[in-house]
Design a protein around this motif. Structure first.
Motif, mmCIF file in Angstrom:
data_model
loop_
_atom_site.group_PDB
_atom_site.id
_atom_site.type_symbol
_atom_site.label_atom_id
_atom_site.label_comp_id
_atom_site.label_asym_id
_atom_site.label_seq_id
_atom_site.Cartn_x
_atom_site.Cartn_y
_atom_site.Cartn_z
ATOM 1 N N TYR A 4 36.981 121.240 -37.189
ATOM 2 C CA TYR A 4 37.106 120.210 -36.167
ATOM 3 C C TYR A 4 35.777 119.470 -36.044
ATOM 4 N N ALA A 5 35.857 118.148 -36.105
ATOM 5 C CA ALA A 5 34.679 117.310 -35.895
ATOM 6 C C ALA A 5 34.651 116.936 -34.419
ATOM 7 N N VAL A 6 33.522 117.188 -33.787
ATOM 8 C CA VAL A 6 33.365 116.865 -32.367
ATOM 9 C C VAL A 6 32.273 115.812 -32.249
ATOM 10 N N TYR A 7 32.690 114.627 -31.853
ATOM 11 C CA TYR A 7 31.778 113.512 -31.619
ATOM 12 C C TYR A 7 31.305 113.601 -30.171
ATOM 13 N N LEU A 8 29.980 113.551 -29.980
ATOM 14 C CA LEU A 8 29.382 113.645 -28.651
ATOM 15 C C LEU A 8 28.641 112.343 -28.337
ATOM 16 N N PRO A 9 29.364 111.298 -27.923
ATOM 17 C CA PRO A 9 28.706 110.031 -27.629
ATOM 18 C C PRO A 9 27.813 110.131 -26.387
ATOM 19 N N MET A 10 26.727 109.382 -26.434
ATOM 20 C CA MET A 10 25.750 109.361 -25.355
ATOM 21 C C MET A 10 26.357 108.761 -24.086
ATOM 22 N N VAL A 50 29.209 117.607 -34.196
ATOM 23 C CA VAL A 50 29.221 119.047 -34.430
ATOM 24 C C VAL A 50 30.500 119.381 -35.171
ATOM 25 N N ILE A 51 30.390 120.194 -36.206
ATOM 26 C CA ILE A 51 31.560 120.671 -36.945
ATOM 27 C C ILE A 51 31.809 122.121 -36.544
ATOM 28 N N TYR A 52 32.957 122.346 -35.915
ATOM 29 C CA TYR A 52 33.375 123.694 -35.522
ATOM 30 C C TYR A 52 34.424 124.201 -36.497
ATOM 31 N N GLN A 53 34.518 125.519 -36.615
ATOM 32 C CA GLN A 53 35.617 126.153 -37.321
ATOM 33 C C GLN A 53 36.315 127.062 -36.321
ATOM 34 N N ALA A 54 37.621 126.862 -36.167
ATOM 35 C CA ALA A 54 38.375 127.617 -35.160
ATOM 36 C C ALA A 54 39.850 127.625 -35.520
ATOM 37 N N ASP A 55 40.612 128.405 -34.769
ATOM 38 C CA ASP A 55 42.048 128.489 -34.986
ATOM 39 C C ASP A 55 42.792 127.279 -34.434
ATOM 40 N N SER A 56 42.229 126.651 -33.380
ATOM 41 C CA SER A 56 42.960 125.548 -32.744
ATOM 42 C C SER A 56 41.999 124.580 -32.063
ATOM 43 N N ALA A 57 42.494 123.379 -31.813
ATOM 44 C CA ALA A 57 41.718 122.389 -31.067
ATOM 45 C C ALA A 57 41.459 122.884 -29.649
ATOM 46 N N GLU A 58 42.384 123.643 -29.090
ATOM 47 C CA GLU A 58 42.197 124.196 -27.748
ATOM 48 C C GLU A 58 41.008 125.154 -27.714
ATOM 49 N N ASP A 59 40.855 125.963 -28.770
ATOM 50 C CA ASP A 59 39.690 126.853 -28.846
ATOM 51 C C ASP A 59 38.396 126.044 -28.880
ATOM 52 N N VAL A 60 38.400 124.989 -29.678
ATOM 53 C CA VAL A 60 37.209 124.144 -29.782
ATOM 54 C C VAL A 60 36.905 123.485 -28.444
ATOM 55 N N GLU A 61 37.932 123.019 -27.772
ATOM 56 C CA GLU A 61 37.698 122.377 -26.471
ATOM 57 C C GLU A 61 37.065 123.357 -25.486
ATOM 58 N N GLU A 62 37.457 124.614 -25.534
ATOM 59 C CA GLU A 62 36.837 125.613 -24.664
ATOM 60 C C GLU A 62 35.347 125.765 -24.995
ATOM 61 N N TYR A 63 34.998 125.776 -26.286
ATOM 62 C CA TYR A 63 33.574 125.857 -26.659
ATOM 63 C C TYR A 63 32.831 124.621 -26.154
ATOM 64 N N VAL A 64 33.409 123.463 -26.382
ATOM 65 C CA VAL A 64 32.754 122.201 -26.032
ATOM 66 C C VAL A 64 32.554 122.096 -24.517
ATOM 67 N N LYS A 65 33.518 122.530 -23.756
ATOM 68 C CA LYS A 65 33.413 122.444 -22.296
ATOM 69 C C LYS A 65 32.255 123.277 -21.742
ATOM 70 N N HIS A 66 31.747 124.238 -22.515
ATOM 71 C CA HIS A 66 30.622 125.065 -22.081
ATOM 72 C C HIS A 66 29.281 124.565 -22.630
ATOM 73 N N ASP A 67 29.302 123.528 -23.444
ATOM 74 C CA ASP A 67 28.073 122.933 -23.971
ATOM 75 C C ASP A 67 27.300 122.318 -22.795
ATOM 76 N N PRO A 68 26.011 122.628 -22.650
ATOM 77 C CA PRO A 68 25.229 122.069 -21.547
ATOM 78 C C PRO A 68 25.265 120.541 -21.457
ATOM 79 N N TYR A 69 25.400 119.853 -22.569
ATOM 80 C CA TYR A 69 25.530 118.392 -22.518
ATOM 81 C C TYR A 69 26.779 117.974 -21.739
ATOM 82 N N ILE A 70 27.866 118.676 -21.943
ATOM 83 C CA ILE A 70 29.125 118.336 -21.284
ATOM 84 C C ILE A 70 29.102 118.814 -19.836
#
Length: 88
Positions: A4-10, A50-70
């Motif tokens: 999963y490619a995660v774009y983090l726009p400013m 950021v390129i994540y490897q995971a089972d699902s987009a939902e898993d990635v969203e959980e990781y992203v939601k805990h990123d200090p930037y978000i």
């Protein structure tokens, strides 16, 4: 496992600078767990990817939601499943 490619726009440059060390530490911890495969900023200052490897987009969203930037409103995010092809 999928990529999963995660774009983090400013959103806020000041908040981004403040939380950059926490963001990088968070991604380094996910790299150590094997969840993040690549990371980097865009040289024009518009954000990063950021390129994540995971089972699902939902898993990635959980990781992203805990990123200090978000968590702190420095960046927004867009998640796209990515069919990766790597050089051998």
């Amino acid at each position: 496992m999928n990529y999963y490619a995660v774009y983090l726009p400013m959103k806020d440059e000041e908040l981004s600078a403040t939380y950059r060390p926490d963001h990088l530490a968070y991604l380094d911890a996910r790299m150590a767990e094997g969840k993040v495969k690549a990371k980097g900023r865009f040289t024009d200052g518009s954000g990063g990817l950021v390129i994540y490897q995971a089972d699902s987009a939902e898993d990635v969203e959980e990781y992203v939601k805990h990123d200090p930037y978000i968590v702190n409103g420095a960046r927004s995010y867009v998640i796209k499943e990515w069919e990766a092809a790597f050089a051998e």
